[in-house]
Design an enzyme around this catalytic site. Structure first.
Site, PDB file in Angstrom:
ATOM      1  N   PHE A  92      34.979  33.539  35.739  1.00 33.09           N
ATOM      2  CA  PHE A  92      34.804  33.429  37.117  1.00 33.09           C
ATOM      3  C   PHE A  92      35.682  32.167  37.829  1.00 33.09           C
ATOM      4  CE2 PHE A  92      32.500  32.243  40.929  1.00 33.09           C
ATOM      5  CZ  PHE A  92      32.167  33.511  41.388  1.00 33.09           C
ATOM      6  N   ASP A 135      35.613  32.071  46.490  1.00 29.85           N
ATOM      7  CA  ASP A 135      34.535  31.294  46.648  1.00 29.85           C
ATOM      8  C   ASP A 135      33.610  31.460  45.324  1.00 29.85           C
ATOM      9  OD1 ASP A 135      33.411  33.755  47.581  1.00 29.85           O
ATOM     10  OD2 ASP A 135      31.499  32.587  48.017  1.00 29.85           O
ATOM     11  N   GLU A 169      42.801  42.952  48.718  1.00 35.17           N
ATOM     12  CA  GLU A 169      41.834  42.305  48.089  1.00 35.17           C
ATOM     13  C   GLU A 169      42.072  40.929  47.466  1.00 35.17           C
ATOM     14  OE1 GLU A 169      38.527  41.869  47.672  1.00 35.17           O
ATOM     15  OE2 GLU A 169      37.417  43.816  47.800  1.00 35.17           O
ATOM     16  N   ASP A 173      36.716  43.216  40.129  1.00 31.98           N
ATOM     17  CA  ASP A 173      35.970  43.006  39.098  1.00 31.98           C
ATOM     18  C   ASP A 173      35.245  44.271  38.346  1.00 31.98           C
ATOM     19  OD1 ASP A 173      34.448  41.631  37.024  1.00 31.98           O
ATOM     20  OD2 ASP A 173      33.045  40.840  38.337  1.00 31.98           O
TER      21      ASP A 173
END
Ligand code: IMP
Ligand code: MG
Length: 179
Positions: free
Chosen positions: A151, A158, A98, A102
């Site tokens: 983030f 992305d 991965e 999160d």
């Protein structure tokens, strides 16, 4: 694209160190075993490409694509398989690769799903681990780095399908999310 970057969190050199370290661990742990690497598209693509070249035992490669986000920055918890594996995992040791974990919902779903398919063992590897917002417990065997609840984008990862081609991992300026 570069204009939107707020801060570089991991440089290309740091990412190379991480993949080399994890690649060595995986090679040691799976020596003499049939290992299948399962990359989770699209985010893990860049990490996996670098990681597999740091593994010095024979491996097979397959991919799955799942969607859990849409265009939002938070996991919905509903995971949909967009592309499934091409080959059976029966009789193989599998390692899910991965980009970032999160809430843990995506990986939890994937591990559950793959467990029912008869693999000899199943483990997971992630470049980045963001534990602050974890909703379900997931067992991560290989982790590049733990990061705070920011983030991030780049190195395959992305925001609304952009920034995957940044060669480093970075945070974005707040103005980007208000566009
Ligand atoms: P989870 O299901 O909440 O653990 O989310 C896992 C997936 O969400 C990852 O594979 C990423 O695709 C995406 N994701 C989680 N955090 C970030 C982030 O900071 N930037 C970009 N994508 C993220
Ligand atoms: Mg992903």
């Amino acid at each position: 694209m570069v204009r939107d970057v707020e801060q570089v969190l991991f440089t290309q050199a740091q990412l190379a160190d991480m993949t080399a370290r994890i690649g060595r661990q995986i090679s040691d742990d799976y020596r003499g075993k049939d290992l299948l690497l399962i990359g989770i598209l699209k985010g893990a693509n860049v990490f996996l490409a670098d990681l597999m070249r740091q593994i010095d035992i024979a491996v097979e490669l397959d991919f799955m694509a799942v969607s859990s986000y849409g265009m939002a920055t938070e996991s919905s918890g509903v995971v949909r398989i967009l592309k499934d594996l091409e080959h059976s995992v029966a009789g193989k040791h599998i390692l899910i690769v991965e980009d970032i974990v999160d809430s843990g919902l995506t990986l939890h779903y994937l591990m559950d799903n793959l467990k029912s398919r008869g693999a000899l063992s199943i483990a997971s590897c992630t470049l980045l681990d963001k534990p602050d917002r974890r909703k379900v417990d997931v067992n991560l065997r290989y982790v590049g780095s733990v990061i705070p609840d920011v983030f991030i984008v780049g190195y395959g990862i992305d925001y609304a399908e952009k920034y995957r081609n940044l060669p480093y991992v970075a945070s974005l300026k707040p103005a980007v999310y208000q566009k």
